[in-house]
Design an enzyme around this catalytic site. Structure first.
Site, mmCIF file in Angstrom:
data_model
loop_
_atom_site.group_PDB
_atom_site.id
_atom_site.type_symbol
_atom_site.label_atom_id
_atom_site.label_comp_id
_atom_site.label_asym_id
_atom_site.label_seq_id
_atom_site.Cartn_x
_atom_site.Cartn_y
_atom_site.Cartn_z
ATOM 1 N N GLU A 1 36.180 46.543 34.559
ATOM 2 C CA GLU A 1 36.196 46.178 33.135
ATOM 3 C C GLU A 1 35.165 45.112 32.814
ATOM 4 O OE1 GLU A 1 40.592 47.088 31.289
ATOM 5 O OE2 GLU A 1 39.932 45.035 31.238
ATOM 6 N N HIS B 1 40.988 59.845 57.216
ATOM 7 C CA HIS B 1 41.346 61.257 57.431
ATOM 8 C C HIS B 1 41.290 62.047 56.124
ATOM 9 C CE1 HIS B 1 42.618 60.634 61.670
ATOM 10 N NE2 HIS B 1 42.651 59.391 61.212
ATOM 11 N N LYS C 1 42.313 54.567 22.860
ATOM 12 C CA LYS C 1 43.444 54.102 22.041
ATOM 13 C C LYS C 1 43.323 54.669 20.636
ATOM 14 C CE LYS C 1 44.016 49.555 24.152
ATOM 15 N NZ LYS C 1 43.852 48.129 23.929
HETATM 16 O O1 PA5 Z 1 41.680 42.512 31.080
HETATM 17 C C1 PA5 Z 1 42.112 42.816 29.975
HETATM 18 O O2 PA5 Z 1 41.920 42.111 28.969
HETATM 19 C C2 PA5 Z 1 42.927 44.074 29.769
HETATM 20 O O3 PA5 Z 1 43.039 44.813 30.935
HETATM 21 C C3 PA5 Z 1 44.328 43.724 29.293
HETATM 22 O O4 PA5 Z 1 44.950 42.910 30.242
HETATM 23 C C4 PA5 Z 1 45.174 44.975 29.066
HETATM 24 O O5 PA5 Z 1 44.528 45.852 28.202
HETATM 25 C C5 PA5 Z 1 46.525 44.589 28.494
HETATM 26 O O6 PA5 Z 1 46.359 43.861 27.322
HETATM 27 P P1 PA5 Z 1 47.514 43.001 26.713
HETATM 28 O O7 PA5 Z 1 47.847 41.901 27.657
HETATM 29 O O8 PA5 Z 1 46.939 42.470 25.424
HETATM 30 O O9 PA5 Z 1 48.697 43.914 26.473
#
Ligand code: PA5
Length: 447
Positions: free
Chosen positions: A288, A309, A423
Site C-alpha cells: 500500500e 514443494h 469500494k
Molecule cells: O493502511 C491503511 O490505511 C488501510 O489499510 C486501513 O487500515 C484499512 O483500509 C482500514 O481502514 P479503517 O481503519 O479506516 O477502517
C-alpha cells in the site's frame, strides 16, 4: 544482553556491488531528514515515527482495558481490516502456541472478524460465539469502512441478544479517530470504552498504537517489551545518518537497486510458520505504501519449507523477476529431537539426535545457496528470537525502511488512493445512496 536484528547483504554481491548499495543508502540519508523534519510527501502522516516514546503513557490504560475484558469474558473478537487488523494478528500469531485453541489452555482467546465479507466465515464465527462468553474490540480509523462496519453490526446485535444491551456495552471497546467517522458516534451513543487513533498515523503504521497494542495485550503478550524493541530500533535507524550503521537505509537501497536491475517482485521468506501473518502485515505495509503511479516492488511471501514443494520450482527456475529477503530466526524457543531407531529402514539415522531446528537451518542455508545459483538475489534479516522485543525491532525497522524506500522510489508512502476504486464500484452495485447513477453504468457493463 539484548541483541539487535541484523541485515546481511553478502548474497547480493553477485548481482549488485556492495559499493553501489552503500552509495545509494548514504544518499538516502536525506530521506531521513525529510522524515524527521516533515518536509517530504505525506508529512502530515508521520506520527508513527515517535510512537515508541509517545505511546508509553497509554500503557496502563491499555493494560487495564485488556485486564477488564479478560476478567469478564473468555474470548474477544477483534473487528477490523487492513492496518486495523494485520499488525495485531501478526504479533499474536508469531508469539502464540500454534495449537493453543485445540489445547484449550489459553486463558483468553482472540478471534478476528471484519477482514472479509464472507457469509460462511461469519456464520461459523457466530456458531463459536454462541458457546462463548465474549467481548468485542472494533477498530476502524475512518469509522466508515464497510467490512468491519457490517461485521460489527452483526456481532453487536448477537452480543446484545445474548447478554442484553447494557452488559454488551461493558464488553465493547471502539478504537477510532475522535474527529471523523460513524464509529465514534456509535461508541459515544452507546457508552462504549474508547481509544483514539491519532489522525497523523495511517492504518498500516498503527500497530504500536492501541490498534495493535490492545489486542496484543488481550492475548496475554507483553506490549511494553514490544514497544521497547521498537524504541531500540528507532534509536538505530531514525537518526542514523551513517548508512553503514543503519540497516533500514541499506535495506531500502538494496531493494530499490534490485528493482532497477529488473527484479520487480520481492518475496519475504520464512522458515517459521508462526511468521506467516507477520509477512501478511509486511505485504500490506510495502504494497500500500509503494504500489502507486505505476511504480513499486510487488511484495509476496512464502513459508518454507512448505512452499518449496509448490512455489520452489518457479523461484528456482522461472522468470527472473524475483528477489528474496529471508527472515531468519536464530534461536528456536522449543526443542524437539529426532529419535534413533535400531531398524533404520527409513534411513534417517544420520539425523538421529539432531534438533529439528538444526535440520530447518540447514534447509534455509541450502535454499539460499540454491536460489543464488538460480540467479535469484537474496538478502537475509536475522532476528535473534521470536519474542515481543525482537518483533518490536522488526516492526520499526520495516516501517522506517518502507518510508525511506517509498521516497527513494519517488512516491508518497503514506496515502492509498487506489483502495477507493473497488469500494466505489461495490457501493454502486449495492445501490448505496448517492451511488445510483454509477450503479446503472456498472450493471450495463456487467451484462
Ligand atoms: O493502511 C491503511 O490505511 C488501510 O489499510 C486501513 O487500515 C484499512 O483500509 C482500514 O481502514 P479503517 O481503519 O479506516 O477502517
Amino acid at each position: 544482553m539484548k541483541e539487535t536484528i541484523s541485515l546481511n547483504l553478502k548474497n547480493l554481491a553477485g548481482f549488485i556491488p556492495f559499493e553501489e548499495i552503500a552509495a545509494l543508502a548514504q544518499q538516502s540519508a536525506m530521506h531521513l531528514d525529510s522524515l524527521n523534519n516533515g518536509t517530504g510527501a505525506g508529512s502530515d502522516m508521520l506520527g508513527w515515527m515517535s510512537l515508541p516514546n509517545d505511546v508509553m503513557p497509554q500503557f496502563s490504560n491499555i493494560e487495564k482495558a485488556a485486564g477488564h475484558l479478560r476478567s469478564i469474558s473468555d474470548t474477544t473478537v477483534i473487528v477490523g481490516i487492513g492496518g486495523s487488523y494485520l499488525g495485531a494478528k501478526a504479533v499474536i500469531e508469531a508469539l502464540s502456541h500454534t495449537f493453543s485453541s485445540i489445547l484449550k489452555k489459553v486463558h483468553h482467546e482472540v478471534l478476528f472478524a471484519g477482514h472479509n465479507i464472507d457469509e460462511d466465515y461469519m456464520a461459523d464465527l457466530l456458531d463459536v460465539l454462541d458457546e462463548r462468553d465474549y467481548s468485542i474490540v472494533v477498530i476502524s480509523k475512518s469509522g466508515v469502512t464497510t467490512e468491519p462496519a457490517i461485521a460489527f453490526r452483526i456481532l453487536k446485535s448477537h452480543l446484545e441478544n445474548k447478554v442484553g444491551k447494557e452488559k454488551a456495552a461493558e464488553r465493547i471497546i471502539a478504537i477510532t479517530s475522535f474527529n471523523k467517522g460513524n464509529l465514534r458516534q456509535v461508541a459515544r451513543n452507546n457508552g462504549y470504552g474508547m481509544f483514539e487513533i491519532p489522525d497523523n498515523i495511517g492504518g498500516r503504521f498503527s500497530v504500536l498504537t492501541p490498534v495493535g497494542l490492545l489486542p496484543i495485550a488481550l492475548a496475554g503478550l507483553n506490549i511494553r517489551e514490544l514497544v521497547e524493541g521498537a524504541r531500540a530500533m528507532e534509536a538505530i535507524t531514525r537518526h542514523g545518518k551513517n548508512a553503514s550503521d543503519n540497516p533500514a537505509l541499506l535495506y531500502a537501497a538494496a531493494r530499490n537497486l534490485t528493482l532497477r536491475s529488473g527484479r520487480s517482485t520481492e518475496i519475504l521468506v520464512g522458515f517459521n510458520p508462526r511468521l506467516h501473518y507477520f509477512f501478511e502485515w509486511w505485504k500490506q505495509l510495502f504494497g500500500e505504501s509503494e504500489g502507486k503511479e505505476g511504480k513499486g516492488i510487488f511484495p509476496a511471501s512464502v513459508d518454507f519449507t512448505t512452499d518449496l514443494h509448490s512455489l520452489g520450482q518457479y523461484i528456482q527456475d522461472g522468470q527472473r523477476i524475483l528477489f528474496e529477503t529471508f527472515v531468519s530466526v536464530v534461536r528456536p524457543q522449543k526443542k524437539v529431537n529426532i529419535p534413533a531407531e535400531s531398524d533404520n529402514s527409513d534411513e534417517l539415522n544420520y539425523l538421529a539426535g539432531e534438533h529439528l531446528s538444526e535440520v530447518n537451518h540447514r534447509a534455509e542455508l541450502g535454499t539460499t545457496l540454491a536460489h543464488c545459483d538460480g540467479n535469484v538475489p537474496v538478502m537475509t534479516i536475522s532476528i535473534p528470537e521470536l519474542n515481543e522485543y525482537y518483533l518490536g525491532q522488526l516492526i520499526y525497522f520495516f516501517e522506517i525502511a518502507c518510508a525511506v524506500s517509498g521516497y527513494t522510489l519517488g512516491v508518497d508512502p503514506f496515502h492509498q488512493p487506489g483502495v477507493e476504486a473497488y469500494k466505489n464500484n461495490m457501493f454502486a452495485l449495492l445501490n448505496k445512496p448517492g451511488f445510483e447513477a454509477a450503479g446503472e453504468k456498472l450493471r450495463e457493463r456487467l451484462k
